[in-house]
Motif scaffolding. Structure first.
Motif, mmCIF file in Angstrom:
data_model
loop_
_atom_site.group_PDB
_atom_site.id
_atom_site.type_symbol
_atom_site.label_atom_id
_atom_site.label_comp_id
_atom_site.label_asym_id
_atom_site.label_seq_id
_atom_site.Cartn_x
_atom_site.Cartn_y
_atom_site.Cartn_z
ATOM 1 N N ALA A 159 -2.700 9.681 -5.476
ATOM 2 C CA ALA A 159 -1.806 10.756 -5.916
ATOM 3 C C ALA A 159 -2.024 11.065 -7.394
ATOM 4 N N GLU A 160 -2.151 10.013 -8.220
ATOM 5 C CA GLU A 160 -2.403 10.232 -9.650
ATOM 6 C C GLU A 160 -3.742 10.918 -9.896
ATOM 7 N N ALA A 161 -4.760 10.496 -9.130
ATOM 8 C CA ALA A 161 -6.089 11.092 -9.302
ATOM 9 C C ALA A 161 -6.082 12.559 -8.941
ATOM 10 N N LEU A 162 -5.397 12.920 -7.895
ATOM 11 C CA LEU A 162 -5.350 14.322 -7.491
ATOM 12 C C LEU A 162 -4.686 15.172 -8.562
ATOM 13 N N ALA A 163 -3.627 14.646 -9.170
ATOM 14 C CA ALA A 163 -2.972 15.411 -10.233
ATOM 15 C C ALA A 163 -3.889 15.594 -11.438
ATOM 16 N N ALA A 164 -4.608 14.505 -11.859
ATOM 17 C CA ALA A 164 -5.534 14.598 -13.006
ATOM 18 C C ALA A 164 -6.684 15.538 -12.703
ATOM 19 N N LEU A 165 -7.202 15.536 -11.434
ATOM 20 C CA LEU A 165 -8.300 16.399 -11.051
ATOM 21 C C LEU A 165 -7.891 17.861 -11.133
ATOM 22 N N ALA A 166 -6.673 18.156 -10.743
ATOM 23 C CA ALA A 166 -6.216 19.547 -10.810
ATOM 24 C C ALA A 166 -6.171 20.021 -12.250
ATOM 25 N N GLU A 167 -5.663 19.169 -13.143
ATOM 26 C CA GLU A 167 -5.621 19.544 -14.562
ATOM 27 C C GLU A 167 -7.024 19.745 -15.136
ATOM 28 N N ALA B 103 -2.888 -3.523 -0.787
ATOM 29 C CA ALA B 103 -3.972 -2.605 -1.145
ATOM 30 C C ALA B 103 -3.675 -1.197 -0.682
ATOM 31 N N ASP B 104 -3.139 -1.046 0.506
ATOM 32 C CA ASP B 104 -2.836 0.299 1.016
ATOM 33 C C ASP B 104 -1.823 0.989 0.127
ATOM 34 N N ALA B 105 -0.801 0.250 -0.307
ATOM 35 C CA ALA B 105 0.220 0.851 -1.153
ATOM 36 C C ALA B 105 -0.366 1.262 -2.506
ATOM 37 N N THR B 106 -1.151 0.400 -3.074
ATOM 38 C CA THR B 106 -1.763 0.711 -4.376
ATOM 39 C C THR B 106 -2.704 1.907 -4.280
ATOM 40 N N ALA B 107 -3.479 1.974 -3.217
ATOM 41 C CA ALA B 107 -4.437 3.068 -3.048
ATOM 42 C C ALA B 107 -3.717 4.397 -2.921
ATOM 43 N N MET B 108 -2.629 4.424 -2.209
ATOM 44 C CA MET B 108 -1.904 5.685 -2.046
ATOM 45 C C MET B 108 -1.366 6.171 -3.381
ATOM 46 N N ALA B 109 -0.855 5.247 -4.219
ATOM 47 C CA ALA B 109 -0.335 5.643 -5.527
ATOM 48 C C ALA B 109 -1.459 6.157 -6.435
ATOM 49 N N GLU B 110 -2.574 5.456 -6.445
ATOM 50 C CA GLU B 110 -3.712 5.863 -7.287
ATOM 51 C C GLU B 110 -4.268 7.197 -6.843
#
Length: 474
Positions: free
Chosen positions: A302-310, A293-300
């Motif tokens: 990072a993706e969310a932060l990139a989408a939020l910036a866009e 779960a920790d590994a999956t959360a870290m990946a998600e």
């Protein structure tokens, strides 16, 4: 019939000379014929017909109570209100009456003690006479006299014939009373004997019923006693059986409890071992799952932060475009409103009343509050008298008409004062013109007006002493 006599004088009549050449027989025949021509009918009675005394006496007799008859009758005076063809006589008469049978009255007190017999007291003996006075009206119709009689002292309260009383009667003080009393005593004695016999029969019947009830109660007692004895024996056997069953059940329960205790102890040991093993497995599984779960959360993340910036960048660009479009629209709307207000104010200064009326109407029905306000302000500044049509809710009929007179109006603040008047009174009011709506109030009522689709001030009124109403200002 009366007839006039016709005579012929052969020396006086000039026409007689014509008969000189005729035979004596023919001359005599002609004379008789001429005489017959002059025979005239004459009424048998020159005066109007009158009713006979016998006919009047018969009419008076018919008006008398039973038992009275007319012995003599004399007409004192009579007047004909009609004529010889239609005679209508009014007559006053005096008559002597004679009683044909004895009259009686009922003795109520004595009758109450001899019911159902009525005890009679003699009030007038047979052969008694009485003087009668009265009037009559007679009219001749259909070949006979129709006579209405009015008696002034009718003998209707002297008493009645014995046959006219309802029920059996006896004469007071006569042997009939003694016979009736004897019959009543005999009937009373017979009733007493019948009642005594009924009482004796009732006592005998009650004694018989008591005897039957005692025998029935004894039989029921014997049956109940036998039933109680059998029930007691069955109860004793049932108690012995229950005691034996209870002993056997106690022994079986003790053996079962011992076996259950042993089984529960073995199962408890097995469960403890299984739980310890499961706990260890669960701890290892939880640790592995947490790591994944920790590994999956870290990946998600990072993706969310990139989408939020866009998304933030796109939103900023959209907001800039929206603000620019809104600013352009506001400038356009402001320019259009300014042009409309300028055109309205310029048209309101026109000298043509029709042009002013058209411009005011267009302004009142527009969607621009400022145009509506300026149009209303222009109208109110003229200090007009406005007709207020008052309608009750649910009705289209005008209930009353009142006059609103604008006395003061401040176009800068929109405040105004005036007078509301009607047939028998009036009230001073104050109000404001705000955003195209006119709000008025006085001591009793509050009124709110707006412009409807036809450009008419309409609204509602609410007063302390009446229901709400629909109103219009014309």
């Amino acid at each position: 019939m009366r007839s006039k006599t016709c005579t012929i004088d052969p020396f006086a009549n000039a026409d007689w000379q014509l008969l000189e050449n005729l035979s004596m027989f023919k001359a005599l025949s002609l004379a008789l014929s001429l005489c017959a021509v002059f025979v005239l009918p004459v009424p048998a009675h020159a005066n109007a017909p009158e009713p006979e005394v016998a006919t009047l006496a018969e009419a008076v007799a018919n008006a008398l109570p039973s038992g009275w008859r007319v012995e003599d009758l004399e007409v004192v005076v009579q007047i004909n209100d009609g004529d010889a063809i239609d005679p209508r006589w009014r007559l006053r008469f005096e008559a002597e009456l004679e009683l044909s049978a004895t009259l009686y009255q009922a003795d109520r007190e004595a009758s109450d003690s001899l019911r159902p017999f009525i005890v009679l007291i003699e009030t007038q003996a047979a052969g008694a006479t009485r003087q009668l006075y009265g009037t009559a009206r007679a009219q001749f119709m259909g070949g006979q006299w129709e006579i209405d009689v009015a008696l002034e002292n009718p003998p209707d309260r002297v008493g009645r014939l014995r046959d006219l009383f309802e029920g059996p009667t006896v004469l007071a003080g006569s042997d009939e009373v003694d016979a009736v009393l004897a019959r009543l005593d005999a009937a009373e004695t017979l009733a007493s004997e019948i009642e005594a016999e009924r009482a004796a029969r009732r006592i005998a019947r009650e004694a018989e019923l008591k005897s039957l009830m005692a025998a029935q109660e004894a039989a029921e007692a014997a049956v109940i006693s036998a039933h109680d004895t059998g029930l007691e024996r069955m109860t004793l056997r049932l108690e012995a059986t229950e005691a034996e069953m209870e002993t056997r059940q106690s022994q079986a329960m003790a053996e079962l409890e011992t076996a259950l205790d042993a089984m529960q102890a073995a199962m408890a040991a097995e469960m403890a071992a299984a739980e310890a093993e499961m706990q260890a497995l669960a701890e290892r599984s939880v640790a592995a799952a947490q790591a994944r779960a920790d590994a999956t959360a870290m990946a998600e993340e990072a993706e969310a932060l990139a989408a939020l910036a866009e998304a933030e960048a796109a939103r900023a660009a959209a907001l800039v475009a929206l603000e620019e479009a809104r600013a352009a629209a506001l400038r356009t709307t402001a320019e259009a409103r300014a042009a409309s207000l300028a055109a309205l104010r310029e048209s309101l200064t026109s000298a043509d009343p029709d042009d002013q009326r058209l411009v005011l109407h267009d302004a009142l029905v527009s969607d621009e509050p400022l145009l509506v306000r300026d149009a209303l302000a222009f109208i109110l500044a003229q200090k007009p008298e406005l007709a207020l049509e008052y309608r009750k809710f649910g009705s289209e009929d005008v209930y009353s008409v009142q006059i609103l007179t604008i006395q003061e109006f401040d176009a800068a603040t929109g405040t105004l004062k005036g007078q509301r008047s009607w047939n028998n009174g009036g009230r001073e009011f104050a109000g404001t013109l705000l955003d195209g709506r006119l709000n008025l109030s006085d001591r009793d009522c509050k009124m709110t007006f707006g412009i409807d689709d036809e450009g008419v001030l309409a609204g509602d009124m609410q007063c302390r002493n009446r229901h709400e109403a629909i109103i219009k200002l014309n």
